[in-house]
Design an enzyme around this catalytic site. Structure first.
Site, short mmCIF file in Angstrom:
data_model
loop_
_atom_site.label_atom_id
_atom_site.label_comp_id
_atom_site.label_asym_id
_atom_site.label_seq_id
_atom_site.Cartn_x
_atom_site.Cartn_y
_atom_site.Cartn_z
N ASN A 146 36.29 56.60 40.14
CA ASN A 146 37.55 55.98 40.61
C ASN A 146 38.63 55.94 39.53
O ASN A 146 39.81 56.10 39.85
CB ASN A 146 37.29 54.61 41.22
N ALA A 243 24.23 48.77 43.08
CA ALA A 243 22.88 49.27 43.34
C ALA A 243 22.41 50.17 42.19
O ALA A 243 21.29 50.00 41.68
CB ALA A 243 22.86 50.04 44.66
N THR A 244 23.26 51.10 41.77
CA THR A 244 22.86 51.99 40.66
C THR A 244 22.75 51.19 39.37
O THR A 244 21.87 51.43 38.55
CB THR A 244 23.86 53.15 40.51
N GLU A 262 29.48 47.30 34.25
CA GLU A 262 30.71 46.96 34.98
C GLU A 262 30.49 47.43 36.40
O GLU A 262 30.50 48.64 36.66
CB GLU A 262 31.94 47.66 34.36
N CYS A 296 37.80 48.50 41.37
CA CYS A 296 36.83 47.40 41.40
C CYS A 296 37.53 46.05 41.37
O CYS A 296 36.93 45.05 41.74
CB CYS A 296 35.85 47.54 40.24
N GLU A 466 34.06 44.35 28.13
CA GLU A 466 34.66 45.49 27.45
C GLU A 466 36.08 45.11 27.07
O GLU A 466 36.59 44.08 27.47
CB GLU A 466 34.66 46.72 28.38
P1 NAD Z 1 27.73 55.17 41.36
O1 NAD Z 1 26.97 53.98 40.97
O2 NAD Z 1 27.24 56.00 42.47
O3 NAD Z 1 27.88 56.19 40.13
C1 NAD Z 1 28.44 55.79 38.90
C2 NAD Z 1 27.96 56.75 37.83
O4 NAD Z 1 26.55 56.59 37.67
C3 NAD Z 1 28.19 58.23 38.15
O5 NAD Z 1 28.53 58.92 36.97
C4 NAD Z 1 26.82 58.68 38.63
O6 NAD Z 1 26.60 60.05 38.47
C5 NAD Z 1 25.91 57.87 37.74
N1 NAD Z 1 24.55 57.66 38.26
C6 NAD Z 1 24.14 57.67 39.55
N2 NAD Z 1 22.79 57.46 39.61
C7 NAD Z 1 22.37 57.31 38.32
C8 NAD Z 1 21.09 57.06 37.73
N3 NAD Z 1 19.98 56.93 38.45
N4 NAD Z 1 21.03 56.96 36.39
C9 NAD Z 1 22.13 57.06 35.62
N5 NAD Z 1 23.35 57.32 36.12
C10 NAD Z 1 23.48 57.43 37.46
O7 NAD Z 1 29.20 54.64 41.61
P2 NAD Z 1 30.45 55.47 42.10
O8 NAD Z 1 30.30 55.59 43.58
O9 NAD Z 1 30.66 56.67 41.28
O10 NAD Z 1 31.65 54.46 41.71
C11 NAD Z 1 32.11 53.49 42.55
C12 NAD Z 1 31.60 52.14 42.13
O11 NAD Z 1 31.97 51.83 40.78
C13 NAD Z 1 32.20 51.03 42.95
O12 NAD Z 1 31.17 50.24 43.49
C14 NAD Z 1 33.04 50.22 41.97
O13 NAD Z 1 33.16 48.87 42.23
C15 NAD Z 1 32.38 50.48 40.69
N6 NAD Z 1 33.35 50.32 39.59
C16 NAD Z 1 33.27 49.21 38.80
C17 NAD Z 1 34.17 49.01 37.76
C18 NAD Z 1 34.10 47.81 36.87
O14 NAD Z 1 34.65 47.86 35.80
N7 NAD Z 1 33.45 46.74 37.23
C19 NAD Z 1 35.14 49.96 37.52
C20 NAD Z 1 35.20 51.08 38.33
C21 NAD Z 1 34.26 51.24 39.36
#
Ligand code: NAD
Length: 488
Positions: A146, A243-244, A262, A296, A466
């Site tokens: 995002n 979840a991840t 985060e 987020c 952060e």
């Molecule tokens: P995601 O959890 O699917 O993926 C995030 C990252 O993790 C990607 O690079 C992905 O390839 C990697 N990943 C996936 N499975 C993994 C595993 N088993 N081991 C290690 N890495 C793995 O999330 P997304 O769909 O890419 O992003 C959207 C989410 O991110 C939203 O839920 C949003 O709220 C969150 N987000 C949070 C913040 C914050 O600062 N709190 C900022 C931006 C986005």
């Protein structure tokens, strides 16, 4: 365009590891990027271990100077980086330019921190006691799609400044700006006077030492999981879905690996009857439509005090409809597409067909992953739209009676990332800000993220902080050394 990953030369990754980058506004292919195999990720870790030892041995002033040169390279390429972000993520050009500028600012801010990473001198009997802020070693920074550029820099800049090596794993859909940043780090070019670098044996043709900042594109469960599970990765900074994040935390637990999380948000925008209603309504659309709601910190739950509820909706409607969705490269555009067809399906699933939206914008026809700005009424917890993170241009608006109910509704979520409070009463602004269980509150504003101030979540929104003045501390271990001054 065909990009090479920073992995080990050797057997090329098969087609199953390829990432296909698609322009979300046109659905046209932008690039094919080979993903990093677990073997390549392991080799990258080994190289990073060696690079980190040399980097940590440099005087902090030299590390700072190199990071400032990296910042200057980014500054000179903000337009190029912004255009890449528009192409791979569908961000509006204005947002993308700010993001590239943010990377430069983060590098400069972190560079200053490298020179100020001081310890303590603690009075103790029998000697002198001092503390050192030691780098952790190799840090993996795992980034979502995002905000690919800023989130990469939130982790990478302070980690490098504190003397660590960084392995950056961008999201599958958005690897291009990260790869370009790695190129700029190398291109930063060393100044002639850095003799200490020559003494340390670092490559003079390069900017940041080779292998210190490597970008490893790839699938999360393959490349990301390989980094999380590697014994020589000392810390993981993960930004992504809750979840991840939980799965990454469980994997880190096996080695007591340091971790910053985060995660998601479902942030409230609380509008009291005494607020500047015109301003509150005029600013509300951007608070949940910026980046097409894929933020987020999106204020996706608008809570409005009953006496001004109808008036607020009257003011909100034209403000929402004025946000023009269209070509993200056009500076007049207010909202771009969603990242992918899958994300559009996810967002659609939260908007019931049989429940007319209170406000509904328009989007271009034809190709592109478009979804209109949408405001829903009549959804209260535990309805999905009121409690789950939608990550699209959808807000739910709900009336409340008094301060207690506002706080109760605001806290009726497992998340706790951000929130806004609109009121002219300073006492109430502070009471409510303190009562909302979230990490980043803003009063009469929707600002959450500034690189000068700490950022992070309560509850399921994350772990650790952060940015801000303490950003480097999250990438160090405190070492205590006692020196006896006794004669025998
Ligand atoms: P995601 O959890 O699917 O993926 C995030 C990252 O993790 C990607 O690079 C992905 O390839 C990697 N990943 C996936 N499975 C993994 C595993 N088993 N081991 C290690 N890495 C793995 O999330 P997304 O769909 O890419 O992003 C959207 C989410 O991110 C939203 O839920 C949003 O709220 C969150 N987000 C949070 C913040 C914050 O600062 N709190 C900022 C931006 C986005």
């Amino acid at each position: 365009m065909h990009q090479q990953p920073a992995g080990e030369p050797g057997p090329a990754p098969g087609p199953e590891h390829e990432l296909h980058v698609v322009n979300p506004a046109t659905e046209q292919p932008v690039a094919t990027v080979p993903g990093t195999t677990p073997g390549q990720a392991g080799a990258a870790v080994r190289r990073a271990v060696r690079a980190q030892r040399r980097w940590a041995a440099l005087p902090p002033a030299d590390r700072a100077r190199l990071l400032r040169r990296f910042a200057a390279e980014v500054d000179a390429r903000t337009e190029e980086l912004a255009r890449l972000e528009v192409a791979e993520a569908g961000h509006t050009i204005g947002t993308a330019r700010r993001e590239a500028g943010n990377v430069r600012d983060l590098l400069e801010y972190a560079a200053g921190g490298a020179e100020r990473l001081t310890g303590l001198q603690i009075p103790v009997p029998g000697g002198v006691d001092v503390t050192f802020a030691e780098p952790l070693g190799v840090v993996a920074v795992i980034v979502p799609w995002n905000f690919p550029m800023p989130i990469a820099a939130w982790g990478a800049a302070p980690a490098l400044a504190a003397g660590n090596a960084v392995l950056l794993k961008p999201a599958e859909t958005t690897p291009l700006t990260a790869l370009r940043l790695a190129g700029l780090a190398l291109a930063a070019g060393l100044p002639e006077d850095l003799t200490a670098l020559r003494l340390a044996g670092l490559a003079l043709a390069a900017g940041l030492p080779e292998d210190l900042f490597q970008v490893l594109p790839g699938a999360g469960p393959v490349t990301g999981a390989a980094l999380v599970g590697h014994p020589d990765v000392a810390k993981v900074v993960f930004t992504g879905s809750a979840a991840t994040g939980r799965a990454v935390m469980a994997a880190c637990a096996r080695r007591v690996k340091r971790l910053t999380l985060e995660l998601g948000g479902k942030s409230p925008n609380i509008v009291f009857a005494d607020a500047d209603l015109e301003r509150a309504a005029a600013t509300a659309p951007a608070s949940f439509l910026d980046n097409t709601g894929q933020d987020c910190c999106a204020r996706s739950r608008i809570l409005v005090q009953r006496p001004v509820y109808e008036r607020f909706l009257e003011l909100l409607e034209p403000a929402v409809l004025a946000v023009r969705a269209g070509d993200p490269a056009d500076p007049a555009t207010g909202m771009g597409p969603l990242i992918s067809a899958a994300q559009r399906e996810r967002v659609r699933g939260y908007v019931p067909e049989d429940h007319p939206a209170a406000i509904r914008g328009t989007v271009p026809g034809g190709p592109g992953f478009w979804y209109p700005a949408t405001v829903l009424e009549g959804h209260r917890a535990p309805a999905r739209a009121a409690v789950e993170e939608i990550f699209g241009p959808v807000a739910v608006v709900t009336p409340f009676e008094d301060e207690d109910e506002a706080v109760r509704l605001a806290n009726a979520t497992e998340y706790g990332l951000s929130g806004s409070v609109w009121t002219r009463d300073v006492g109430r602004a502070l009471r409510v800000s303190r009562a909302v269980h979230a990490g980043n509150l803003s009063v009469n504003s929707h600002s959450s993220v500034r690189y000068w101030t700490p950022f992070g979540g309560f509850k399921q929104s994350g772990l650790g902080r952060e940015l801000g003045p303490d950003a480097l501390a999250a990438f160090t271990e405190t070492k205590n050394v006692f020196i006896s001054t006794e004669e025998d």
